[in-house]
Design a protein around this motif. Structure first.
Motif, short mmCIF file in Angstrom:
data_model
loop_
_atom_site.label_atom_id
_atom_site.label_comp_id
_atom_site.label_asym_id
_atom_site.label_seq_id
_atom_site.Cartn_x
_atom_site.Cartn_y
_atom_site.Cartn_z
N ARG A 90 0.81 -1.23 0.00
CA ARG A 90 0.00 0.00 0.00
C ARG A 90 0.83 1.27 0.00
O ARG A 90 0.38 2.31 -0.49
CB ARG A 90 -0.93 -0.01 1.22
N TRP A 91 2.02 1.23 0.60
CA TRP A 91 2.90 2.39 0.66
C TRP A 91 4.34 1.93 0.48
O TRP A 91 4.69 0.81 0.88
CB TRP A 91 2.82 3.12 2.01
N PRO A 92 5.20 2.77 -0.04
CA PRO A 92 6.63 2.44 0.00
C PRO A 92 7.11 2.46 1.46
O PRO A 92 6.65 3.29 2.26
CB PRO A 92 7.29 3.54 -0.83
N VAL A 93 7.98 1.53 1.79
CA VAL A 93 8.54 1.45 3.14
C VAL A 93 10.00 1.88 3.07
O VAL A 93 10.77 1.35 2.26
CB VAL A 93 8.42 0.02 3.71
N ALA A 94 10.37 2.84 3.89
CA ALA A 94 11.75 3.34 3.89
C ALA A 94 12.73 2.20 4.15
O ALA A 94 12.45 1.29 4.94
CB ALA A 94 11.91 4.43 4.94
N GLY A 95 13.88 2.28 3.51
CA GLY A 95 14.88 1.23 3.68
C GLY A 95 15.36 1.08 5.11
O GLY A 95 15.75 -0.02 5.52
N ASP A 96 15.34 2.16 5.87
CA ASP A 96 15.78 2.12 7.27
C ASP A 96 14.60 2.15 8.23
O ASP A 96 14.75 2.53 9.40
CB ASP A 96 16.73 3.28 7.57
N ALA A 97 13.42 1.73 7.77
CA ALA A 97 12.23 1.77 8.63
C ALA A 97 12.44 0.94 9.89
O ALA A 97 13.02 -0.15 9.86
CB ALA A 97 11.01 1.26 7.87
N GLU A 98 11.96 1.47 11.01
CA GLU A 98 11.99 0.76 12.28
C GLU A 98 10.76 -0.15 12.34
O GLU A 98 9.63 0.33 12.20
CB GLU A 98 11.97 1.78 13.42
N ILE A 99 10.97 -1.45 12.54
CA ILE A 99 9.86 -2.41 12.57
C ILE A 99 9.93 -3.16 13.89
O ILE A 99 10.79 -4.01 14.11
CB ILE A 99 9.94 -3.38 11.37
N THR A 100 9.01 -2.80 14.79
CA THR A 100 9.02 -3.29 16.17
C THR A 100 7.91 -4.31 16.38
O THR A 100 6.79 -4.15 15.89
CB THR A 100 8.81 -2.13 17.15
N LEU A 101 8.21 -5.35 17.15
CA LEU A 101 7.21 -6.32 17.56
C LEU A 101 7.27 -6.50 19.07
O LEU A 101 8.35 -6.71 19.63
CB LEU A 101 7.44 -7.67 16.86
N GLU A 102 6.12 -6.36 19.74
CA GLU A 102 6.04 -6.62 21.17
C GLU A 102 5.98 -8.12 21.42
O GLU A 102 5.30 -8.85 20.69
CB GLU A 102 4.80 -5.95 21.77
N ALA A 103 6.70 -8.56 22.45
CA ALA A 103 6.73 -9.99 22.76
C ALA A 103 6.70 -10.19 24.27
O ALA A 103 7.25 -9.39 25.03
CB ALA A 103 8.00 -10.63 22.19
#
Length: 387
Positions: A90-103
């Motif tokens: 749906r959108w371009p994602v920046a190459g340095d995007a922060e992708i966090t997952l709670e665990a």
């Protein structure tokens, strides 16, 4: 000083609402299901809702993605991968995007962590909450100290960035005990810590116990001592507070959460999620149906699960900017506030709050910053400024 990112940041929050058990202090939108969750059905619903948001917010570049909950680490890695693919479609994602997952430590497995990393997750936030077994049991957590430490070690070995949460000012906890616990936590080489004072949220089991006098938390003066010790120790260890409850090594702040606090744009997809989007008509606030299965039905019927979708008034936007921005150590840009809401903050009110030690005005940067005394009564400071 961190470089403000509010003009360029665009976050996507994905809410996975399921937990293995409900903690007695938690008022988040989380639900326990005793049958397996149909992850494929929820993934398809997320795809449809994200398509709706892409129509509302076209032409953006995603700078951060955050899997919150609930317990996102209950998801199969393939579901996480599918959700990330849905965002990227749906959108371009920046190459340095922060992708966090709670665990949660109780749901951590090495194979699953490797799967999340392979899917694209580059930051994990662990809900440790305490480092003592008795405290974990009292908090209703499903893991013990050994599992927590194992999860921290595994996360450090798997992901480039690690954060974990602790709760302090717990019933029966002494200040010395908290100092010892925090000192140990600071030795775990995480680059980010979220340190929350236990609050009694209405509607939770802890609230009922508190009303009945069966759960006693530290008095306000004692809690203030816990907070002061926390600030002192984290700063001394190189993880100063950049927000009331969040501490990081310089450059390791949560970019996604900074988008919230800096009055940026973010999509909120999934049951109960909230979003804020800039439109030609103003700032759009969205909120989704909170019940997971009803959200699923609503998406199937309408293409999205939203139950609220409306423009904020200038007053509402101004209040949000103050409430969120003054939580930050960097404060708010007074000129940006005026440009966004169309009116300046009253200089006389600022002067009065400065005189009473609640805020400081940095004339060089044009920023207004809450002092430690002001942070302790932030709601009152905001009400005074917004009046």
């Amino acid at each position: 000083m961190m470089v403000p990112a509010e003009k360029t940041s665009f976050g996507v929050y994905l809410h996975w609402p399921f937990c293995a058990a409900k903690c007695p202090y938690c008022d988040f939108n989380s639900h326990v299901r005793h049958q397996p969750v149909d992850e494929a059905a929820f993934l398809e619903a997320f795809r449809r809702e994200l398509a709706h948001f892409a129509e509302l917010a076209p032409g953006r570049t995603v700078t951060s993605i955050f899997f919150g909950g609930g317990t996102p680490s209950l998801m199969r890695p393939a579901t996480v991968e599918g959700l990330l693919e849905a965002v990227a479609a749906r959108w371009p994602v920046a190459g340095d995007a922060e992708i966090t997952l709670e665990a949660n430590p109780s749901s951590v497995e090495a194979e699953r962590f490797r799967g999340y990393r392979a899917a694209g997750v580059n930051r994990v936030s662990l809900g440790v909450q305490a480092l003592h077994d008795a405290a974990l049991k009292a908090l209703g957590r499903m893991h013990d100290r050994a599992q927590a430490l194992q999860a921290v070690e595994l996360a450090r070995a798997t992901f480039p960035r690690l954060s974990f949460d602790l709760i302090y000012a717990r019933p029966g906890q002494t200040l010395d005990a908290w100092r010892g616990e925090l000192s140990e936590a600071l030795g775990f080489a995480a680059d980010h810590l979220s340190l929350y004072q236990l609050t009694i949220e209405s509607g939770t089991p802890f609230a009922a116990l508190h009303r009945a006098g069966k759960l006693i938390v530290p008095a306000p003066d004692e809690a203030a001592d816990f907070y002061a010790a926390t600030q002192e120790m984290t700063a001394g260890a190189g993880l100063p507070a950049y927000e009331i409850s969040n501490h990081a090594r310089p450059g390791c702040e949560s970019r996604h959460n900074l988008t919230y606090w800096r009055h940026g744009e973010f999509v909120g997809a999934g049951p109960g999620a909230h979003g804020r989007l800039a439109t030609a008509k103003g700032r759009l606030a969205t909120a989704a149906e909170s019940h997971p299965e009803r959200w699923l039905e609503r998406v199937a019927e309408k293409g999205h699960g939203l139950v609220e979708e409306g423009l904020l008034t200038l007053e509402e936007e101004a209040d949000e900017m103050l409430v969120m921005g003054l939580r930050l150590a960097e404060g708010i840009d007074i000129d940006r506030y005026q440009a966004l809401v169309g009116r300046p903050l009253q200089r006389s009110r600022i002067a009065d709050l400065v005189e009473h030690g609640m805020v400081r005005h940095d004339a060089g940067t044009g920023r207004l910053v809450a002092t430690p005394a002001g942070l302790a009564v932030l709601d009152a400071v905001v009400a005074d400024l917004a009046a």
